[in-house]
Write a protein that holds these residues in place. Structure first.
Motif, PDB file in Angstrom:
ATOM      1  N   GLY A  13       0.635  -1.202   0.090  1.00 20.32           N
ATOM      2  CA  GLY A  13      -0.124   0.021   0.034  1.00 20.32           C
ATOM      3  C   GLY A  13       0.849   1.252  -0.006  1.00 20.32           C
ATOM      4  N   THR A  14       2.255   1.247  -0.030  1.00 20.35           N
ATOM      5  CA  THR A  14       2.949   2.259  -0.035  1.00 20.35           C
ATOM      6  C   THR A  14       3.547   2.506  -1.448  1.00 20.35           C
ATOM      7  N   PRO A  15       3.362   3.546  -2.164  1.00 18.56           N
ATOM      8  CA  PRO A  15       4.066   3.744  -3.428  1.00 18.56           C
ATOM      9  C   PRO A  15       5.645   3.772  -3.481  1.00 18.56           C
ATOM     10  N   LEU A  16       6.202   3.272  -4.473  1.00 13.76           N
ATOM     11  CA  LEU A  16       7.688   3.265  -4.213  1.00 13.76           C
ATOM     12  C   LEU A  16       8.477   4.407  -4.810  1.00 13.76           C
ATOM     13  N   GLU A  17       9.054   5.105  -4.110  1.00 13.82           N
ATOM     14  CA  GLU A  17       9.513   6.311  -4.425  1.00 13.82           C
ATOM     15  C   GLU A  17      10.969   6.485  -4.456  1.00 13.82           C
ATOM     16  N   GLY A  18      11.931   7.285  -5.377  1.00 16.62           N
ATOM     17  CA  GLY A  18      13.205   7.381  -5.188  1.00 16.62           C
ATOM     18  C   GLY A  18      14.105   6.838  -6.370  1.00 16.62           C
ATOM     19  N   SER A 249       8.078  -1.306 -13.816  1.00 14.25           N
ATOM     20  CA  SER A 249       6.649  -1.903 -13.819  1.00 14.25           C
ATOM     21  C   SER A 249       6.105  -1.668 -12.195  1.00 14.25           C
ATOM     22  N   ALA A 250       7.300  -1.825 -11.285  1.00  8.58           N
ATOM     23  CA  ALA A 250       6.906  -1.622  -9.733  1.00  8.58           C
ATOM     24  C   ALA A 250       6.317  -0.205  -9.555  1.00  8.58           C
ATOM     25  N   ALA A 251       7.060   0.952  -9.954  1.00  9.63           N
ATOM     26  CA  ALA A 251       6.629   2.193 -10.133  1.00  9.63           C
ATOM     27  C   ALA A 251       5.197   2.308 -10.448  1.00  9.63           C
ATOM     28  N   LEU A 252       4.655   1.641 -11.540  1.00  7.02           N
ATOM     29  CA  LEU A 252       3.460   1.764 -12.218  1.00  7.02           C
ATOM     30  C   LEU A 252       2.560   1.114 -11.147  1.00  7.02           C
ATOM     31  N   GLU A 255       1.758   2.867  -7.851  1.00 12.64           N
ATOM     32  CA  GLU A 255       1.445   4.326  -8.007  1.00 12.64           C
ATOM     33  C   GLU A 255       2.761   5.321  -7.861  1.00 12.64           C
ATOM     34  N   GLY A 256       4.120   4.777  -7.927  1.00 10.96           N
ATOM     35  CA  GLY A 256       5.008   5.308  -7.318  1.00 10.96           C
ATOM     36  C   GLY A 256       5.924   6.223  -8.448  1.00 10.96           C
ATOM     37  N   TYR A 401       5.933 -11.085  -7.806  1.00 11.31           N
ATOM     38  CA  TYR A 401       5.140 -11.159  -6.652  1.00 11.31           C
ATOM     39  C   TYR A 401       5.468 -10.175  -5.486  1.00 11.31           C
ATOM     40  N   LEU A 402       6.836  -9.772  -5.609  1.00 12.67           N
ATOM     41  CA  LEU A 402       7.117  -8.580  -4.684  1.00 12.67           C
ATOM     42  C   LEU A 402       6.299  -7.292  -5.087  1.00 12.67           C
ATOM     43  N   ILE A 403       6.307  -7.182  -6.436  1.00  7.41           N
ATOM     44  CA  ILE A 403       5.539  -5.946  -6.798  1.00  7.41           C
ATOM     45  C   ILE A 403       3.994  -6.008  -6.269  1.00  7.41           C
ATOM     46  N   ALA A 404       3.430  -7.008  -6.778  1.00 11.60           N
ATOM     47  CA  ALA A 404       2.080  -7.420  -6.241  1.00 11.60           C
ATOM     48  C   ALA A 404       1.850  -7.155  -4.782  1.00 11.60           C
ATOM     49  N   ALA A 405       2.805  -7.729  -3.796  1.00  6.39           N
ATOM     50  CA  ALA A 405       2.820  -7.503  -2.320  1.00  6.39           C
ATOM     51  C   ALA A 405       2.809  -5.960  -2.055  1.00  6.39           C
ATOM     52  N   LEU A 406       3.569  -5.191  -2.684  1.00  8.02           N
ATOM     53  CA  LEU A 406       3.952  -3.742  -2.373  1.00  8.02           C
ATOM     54  C   LEU A 406       2.766  -3.174  -3.023  1.00  8.02           C
ATOM     55  N   ALA A 407       1.777  -3.593  -3.855  1.00  6.62           N
ATOM     56  CA  ALA A 407       0.747  -2.867  -4.482  1.00  6.62           C
ATOM     57  C   ALA A 407      -0.387  -3.077  -3.696  1.00  6.62           C
ATOM     58  N   ALA A 408      -0.424  -4.241  -2.943  1.00  2.00           N
ATOM     59  CA  ALA A 408      -1.563  -4.911  -2.230  1.00  2.00           C
ATOM     60  C   ALA A 408      -2.029  -4.127  -0.930  1.00  2.00           C
ATOM     61  N   GLN A 409      -2.954  -4.271  -0.432  1.00  2.00           N
ATOM     62  CA  GLN A 409      -3.469  -3.862   0.824  1.00  2.00           C
ATOM     63  C   GLN A 409      -3.047  -5.071   1.737  1.00  2.00           C
ATOM     64  N   GLY A 410      -2.772  -4.501   2.771  1.00  2.00           N
ATOM     65  CA  GLY A 410      -2.154  -5.528   3.970  1.00  2.00           C
ATOM     66  C   GLY A 410      -1.080  -6.244   3.623  1.00  2.00           C
TER      67      GLY A 410
END
Ligand SMILES: CC(=O)N[C@H]1[C@@H](OP(=O)(O)OP(=O)(O)OC[C@H]2O[C@@H](n3ccc(=O)[nH]c3=O)[C@H](O)[C@@H]2O)O[C@H](CO)[C@@H](O)[C@@H]1O
Ligand SMILES: C=C(OP(=O)(O)O)C(=O)O
Length: 446
Positions: A13-18, A249-252, A255-256, A401-410
């Motif tokens: 649930g946290t956008p990747l930024e940096g 893809s992780a940024a997209l 929403e990062g 899977y890492l990207i999906a987990a980062l984009a997911a709630q929880g």
């Protein structure tokens, strides 16, 4: 399902930024290291990432008498092949299943020693991954090959001879096999239907620096004039366009906004066009590329993986996660590997709607149509992803899977994260630099 014990907890649930930096390509660096074996003088390779495939090749080179040491600058390796010697089969066999690169030792070892032992290969489990093209071409050069229980034994009764080869499919590995063998073979080799990926062009640059004579036509034909001796090289490895696209893809998907230092437009043009069609934004400068989600809805697309200059298959899995957030139906037709969509079942458990088909969906028929391979997908979005227990199946599937987990709630528990080290340098540090909330159970990371 095997559950490995190296687990990462990902709080989504946290956008990747940096900003992160990618170094030399996983699909070039180990091959350039193998090329050093062909030389009669030391080679210097720069921009080398610290990933598992590099460590495997370093170990194999050392077993064959090549000294490998760090150079003056970070990420520099100096390889001295002046005392190449036979290695103990049991020691080589200890590397069985570790990577796909050992198969590329065939030509160089046949030239240097007259014989070679190749252990069972590893690499991602994304299809049958036969090596018939490799052995067919080596036989054409004059090698004798015997398959035994522990691996393949090869012999060159006399100097290998240049030959005329047509690959049934533009295989990256088989093209590299031909290059690494033909450069020291007697006479001319003409290879048609060759793969022309940027990593192959970079390998050709390495070989040319060593003294090889290689011409590349625009029609997938490569002509190699064998020479009697090669020297060393000094080369800055092409950067990793596959890792760069994974972070894009992780940024997209989250929403990062990520600046990927080292990303290069020239090797990523096809990815960049697709990224833009989905609704992603990017900006290119001399040092890298910034990728971000510009707000609003992402757009569904029809996507077909293919050999270069098509959409690279290793870009597919991470981008599919972003497609779960696009409005409408996206079609993904995987034409390079027959089993590269299995990772989507875990995304469905997280809330995605992805349906797999045996038919070729999209523009063209591929080698896998009308057969029993679930190689097309329809992704219906946008869907809200929820954290889940995930077991990493392969390198790019794992990163997706890492990207999906980062984009997911929880929170997600991602098992088997050690596999990611095979192709993503310092991925844990990079995740933390981008603000990901991840932790190794028992050890807080960020
Ligand atoms: C270490 C490395 O560089 N790996 C890359 C390399 O893998 P690799 O070199 O193994 O992939 P190939 O290009 O050879 O494989 C492409 C297709 O050809 C088939 N095939 C290949 C060889 C053979 O002897 N017989 C045969 O049938 C494969 O099953 C596959 O369906 O290129 C792939 C395609 O860009 C990438 O996904 C991998 O990341
Ligand atoms: C398929 C891949 O690699 P390998 O060929 O090394 O298994 C990959 O890098 O996605």
């Amino acid at each position: 399902m095997t559950v490995n014990d190296d687990v990462l907890l990902v709080h989504g649930g946290t956008p990747l930024e940096g900003e992160i930096r990618v170094r030399g390509a996983k699909n070039l660096v180990p091959k350039a290291m193998v090329a050093a074996l062909l030389g009669s003088a030391p080679s210097r390779l720069r921009n080398v990432p610290d990933i598992r495939d590099v460590r495997v090749v370093r170990g194999l080179l050392q077993l064959h008498g090549v000294t490998v040491r760090p150079g003056d600058e970070p990420g520099e390796l100096v390889m001295d092949p002046t005392r190449v010697e036979s290695a103990n089969v049991a020691d080589i066999d200890a590397h069985a299943g570790s990577s796909r690169i050992p198969i590329l030792f065939c030509g160089p070892l046949l030239h240097r020693l007259g014989h070679a032992f190749i252990p069972g290969l590893g690499g991602c489990d994304i299809g049958g991954r036969p090596i018939d093209f490799h052995f067919d071409v080596l036989r054409q050069f004059g090698a004798r090959i015997e398959k035994r229980d522990d691996g393949q034994y090869l012999e060159a009764p006399q100097r290998l001879r240049g030959t005329k080869i047509r690959l049934p499919y533009p295989s990256v590995g088989a093209t590299e096999q031909v290059l690494l063998t033909a450069v020291l073979a007697e006479g001319v080799t003409e290879l048609s239907n060759a793969a022309v990926e940027p990593e192959i062009e970079d390998l050709i640059c390495v070989l040319q620096k060593m003294g090889a004579i290689i011409a590349m036509d625009t029609d997938r034909t490569i002509r190699i004039t064998g020479v009697d001796k090669l020297g060393g090289y000094n080369h800055h490895a092409l950067s990793d366009r596959l890792e760069a696209a994974s972070w894009a893809s992780a940024a997209l998907a989250t929403e990062g906004n990520i600046y990927v230092r080292g990303a290069q437009q020239r090797s990523m043009m096809t990815f960049l066009n697709t990224f833009r069609k989905v609704g992603g934004a990017f900006e290119i400068d001399d040092e890298g590329i910034r990728f971000w989600h510009p707000g609003g809805l992402l757009k569904s697309i029809a996507l077909e993986t293919d050999v270069h200059p098509g959409f690279q298959t290793d870009w597919q899995q991470p981008l599919v996660v972003a497609l779960t957030q696009a409005t409408g139906l996206s079609i993904v037709h995987e034409t390079v590997y027959e089993s590269r969509l299995g990772f989507t079942s875990a995304l469905n458990q997280m809330g995605a709607h992805i349906q797999l088909y045996r038919e070729c969906l999209g523009g063209s028929n591929c080698r896998f149509g009308q057969r029993n391979f679930l190689h097309s997908a329809v992704v219906s979005g946008p869907t809200r992803l929820q954290g889940a227990d995930l077991v990493i199946p392969d390198l790019r599937g794992g990163f997706s899977y890492l990207i999906a987990a980062l984009a997911a709630q929880g929170t997600s528990r991602v098992h088997g994260i050690g596999l990611i080290n095979r192709g993503y340098e310092n991925f844990m540090e990079k995740l933390m630099e981008l603000g990901a909330k991840v932790e190794l159970p028992g050890k807080a990371l960020g």
